[in-house]
Design a protein around this motif. Structure first.
Motif, PDB file in Angstrom:
ATOM      1  N   TRP A  99       4.469  13.694  -4.775  1.00  9.47           N
ATOM      2  CA  TRP A  99       4.187  12.444  -5.401  1.00  9.47           C
ATOM      3  C   TRP A  99       3.240  11.782  -3.834  1.00  9.47           C
ATOM      4  O   TRP A  99       3.257  10.605  -3.700  1.00  9.47           O
ATOM      5  N   ARG A 101      -0.111  10.757  -3.676  1.00 10.27           N
ATOM      6  CA  ARG A 101      -0.433   9.968  -3.928  1.00 10.27           C
ATOM      7  C   ARG A 101      -0.040   8.044  -4.713  1.00 10.27           C
ATOM      8  O   ARG A 101      -0.771   7.316  -4.853  1.00 10.27           O
ATOM      9  N   ASP A 102       1.084   8.659  -4.885  1.00 16.20           N
ATOM     10  CA  ASP A 102       1.762   7.839  -6.401  1.00 16.20           C
ATOM     11  C   ASP A 102       2.904   7.428  -5.669  1.00 16.20           C
ATOM     12  O   ASP A 102       3.838   7.844  -5.428  1.00 16.20           O
ATOM     13  N   THR A 104       4.412   4.475  -6.617  1.00 13.81           N
ATOM     14  CA  THR A 104       5.051   3.956  -7.653  1.00 13.81           C
ATOM     15  C   THR A 104       6.420   5.035  -8.360  1.00 13.81           C
ATOM     16  O   THR A 104       7.500   4.496  -8.707  1.00 13.81           O
ATOM     17  N   ASN A 105       5.624   6.363  -8.344  1.00 17.12           N
ATOM     18  CA  ASN A 105       6.869   7.068  -8.630  1.00 17.12           C
ATOM     19  C   ASN A 105       8.498   6.807  -8.057  1.00 17.12           C
ATOM     20  O   ASN A 105       8.622   6.369  -5.998  1.00 17.12           O
ATOM     21  N   LEU A 117      -0.506   1.823  -8.593  1.00 13.04           N
ATOM     22  CA  LEU A 117      -1.923   3.202  -8.555  1.00 13.04           C
ATOM     23  C   LEU A 117      -2.574   2.507  -9.012  1.00 13.04           C
ATOM     24  O   LEU A 117      -3.417   2.598  -9.757  1.00 13.04           O
ATOM     25  N   ASN A 127      -8.579   4.865  -9.361  1.00 15.95           N
ATOM     26  CA  ASN A 127      -7.177   4.930  -8.813  1.00 15.95           C
ATOM     27  C   ASN A 127      -6.373   5.711  -9.080  1.00 15.95           C
ATOM     28  O   ASN A 127      -5.496   6.441  -9.628  1.00 15.95           O
ATOM     29  N   SER A 128      -6.595   6.130  -7.918  1.00 16.85           N
ATOM     30  CA  SER A 128      -6.087   7.559  -7.776  1.00 16.85           C
ATOM     31  C   SER A 128      -5.397   7.964  -6.605  1.00 16.85           C
ATOM     32  O   SER A 128      -4.219   8.206  -5.901  1.00 16.85           O
ATOM     33  N   SER A 130      -3.221   4.394  -3.752  1.00 17.43           N
ATOM     34  CA  SER A 130      -1.905   3.939  -4.229  1.00 17.43           C
ATOM     35  C   SER A 130      -1.602   2.835  -3.362  1.00 17.43           C
ATOM     36  O   SER A 130      -2.111   2.743  -2.283  1.00 17.43           O
ATOM     37  N   ASP A 215      -2.878   7.559   0.115  1.00 18.19           N
ATOM     38  CA  ASP A 215      -3.458   8.127   0.047  1.00 18.19           C
ATOM     39  C   ASP A 215      -2.733   9.495   0.022  1.00 18.19           C
ATOM     40  O   ASP A 215      -3.012   9.906   2.004  1.00 18.19           O
TER      41      ASP A 215
END
Length: 398
Positions: A99, A101-102, A104-105, A117, A127-128, A130, A215
């Protein structure tokens, strides 16, 4: 009657700045940075075969991270100036961080921090990427990776959203924290490579209320980072870039007994690798221009090697330390009995005598036979003349 004006007919080599310096017309001229393609400027033909068994990223002319699909070459740019740097050639690498780029995971464990995100990423996509905001001092977001002991390179694209406090990164769970420079623009940051078992990677935001955008987080096995490798629920491997000229595409311009190569190249970091190699299709090369392939000098010495059969025959040139990230202009010539080299206007003093090398039937660009000793950097231009030129110093002068 007046004589009138006579039209001056210039020699063919006067049409191009490099050709003028060489005072000769080449038989091959690959202008990767200028043209951003694989077409030979002399013949007008696409002579290079290129493969890469995966997608990969590069920097486009706008300074954004962009994607190239399988088997598409990458012509990358300076992220600050947008200047074209040429063909990017890298070894295979795996991003072990999930993850990327994210944040939040759940793979990213947040303590006194919240993630969303909601950021336009380093690729320009909404929105790609965080945001990471501290809800208390020394907030952290960490990910644990299971991997045997090895050298690690940890990087991320980061920009500051709010605050002015210290932002830190780690690859050993906080045993060592490294402060990073964060601005309002996307900047790729890295922390010093270290040998780590089961790395725990991530961020610490020292000041409550400060926030950053993140990112393309990366944790690679290797002593230096390569281009960004996006991941999701699984690790992702970027395959090696393989560029070569073979068969009739090779014999159309190459001369076996005499010639001069010119290249403009730079490396991502100090690493042993070949800018190009003339190969007979076996494990042995005929000619190799490399940074430290034959010795353990971590890519800080420029070598122009002539090989016959299985033996290296021809002394290394420019044995002093160089900056691999600023290799610059290089010209290398050979005959059946001698090799010579110049770099950035300086001619090597230890020109090497040599015996006749074996015939070669291909040129590997950015590596050696079998995708070994990869260049790990950019090649702006690669040119060949079917004669030994006496103009190496002028050709490579800044």
């Amino acid at each position: 009657m007046g004589l009138g004006r006579r039209r001056m007919v210039l020699p063919q080599w006067a049409a191009n700045a490099l050709w003028r310096r060489a005072q000769a017309v080449p038989s091959l001229d690959l202008r990767f940075a200028e043209r951003r393609d694989l077409v030979d400027a002399v013949s007008g033909r696409s002579l290079v075969t290129f493969t890469r068994a995966s997608d990969a990223t590069f920097i486009n002319g706008s300074g954004n991270v962009a994607a190239a699909t399988t088997d598409v070459p990458r012509f990358t740019h300076n992220p600050s100036t947008g200047a074209s740097l040429g063909l990017l050639v890298e070894e295979a690498r795996t991003n072990l961080a999930l993850w990327s780029r994210d944040l939040t995971n759940a793979a990213w464990v947040k303590v006194n921090a919240t993630a969303a995100l909601n950021q336009t990423g380093a690729d320009g996509a909404a929105n790609s990427a965080s945001s990471l905001t501290a809800t208390a001092g020394n907030a952290t977001a960490l990910q644990t990776i299971t991997s045997a002991s090895a050298a690690r390179s940890t990087t991320a694209y980061v920009r500051r959203l709010t605050g002015s406090g210290v932002i830190e990164m780690t690859q050993n769970g906080g045993t060592t924290w490294t402060a990073i420079t964060v601005t309002s623009a996307w900047t790729r940051v890295e922390i010093p490579s270290a040998t780590v078992t089961n790395p725990v990677v991530g961020f610490r935001i020292v000041t409550n209320g400060d926030a950053i955008a993140v990112d393309f987080f990366g944790c690679e096995t290797g002593s230096f980072p390569t281009s960004a490798i996006p991941t999701g629920a699984a690790t992702v491997t970027r395959a090696a870039d393989v560029a070569s000229i073979t068969g009739a595409n090779f014999s159309a311009w190459y001369r076996q007994d005499e010639g001069t190569f010119y290249t403009e190249a730079a490396k991502t970091a100090a690493s042993n690798g070949a800018i190009f190699e003339g190969s007979d299709g076996s494990t042995f090369s005929g000619l190799t221009l490399s940074t430290g392939t034959w010795v353990s000098d971590v890519g800080t010495r420029l070598d122009w090697i002539n090989r016959t059969a299985s033996l290296a025959d021809g002394a290394p040139l420019f044995p002093g330390t160089i900056s691999p990230t600023a290799l610059g202009r290089i010209a290398a010539s050979f005959t059946a009995t001698q090799t010579a080299l110049a770099r950035n206007g300086t001619v090597a003093t230890n020109t090497a005598a040599s015996t006749q090398r074996m015939p070669i039937n291909s040129l590997i660009i950015g590596g050696r036979f079998g995708s070994a000793f990869m260049h790990n950097g950019t090649i702006a231009r690669l040119t060949f003349w079917p004669q030994r030129l006496p103009t190496l110093q002028a050709m490579t002068a800044p």
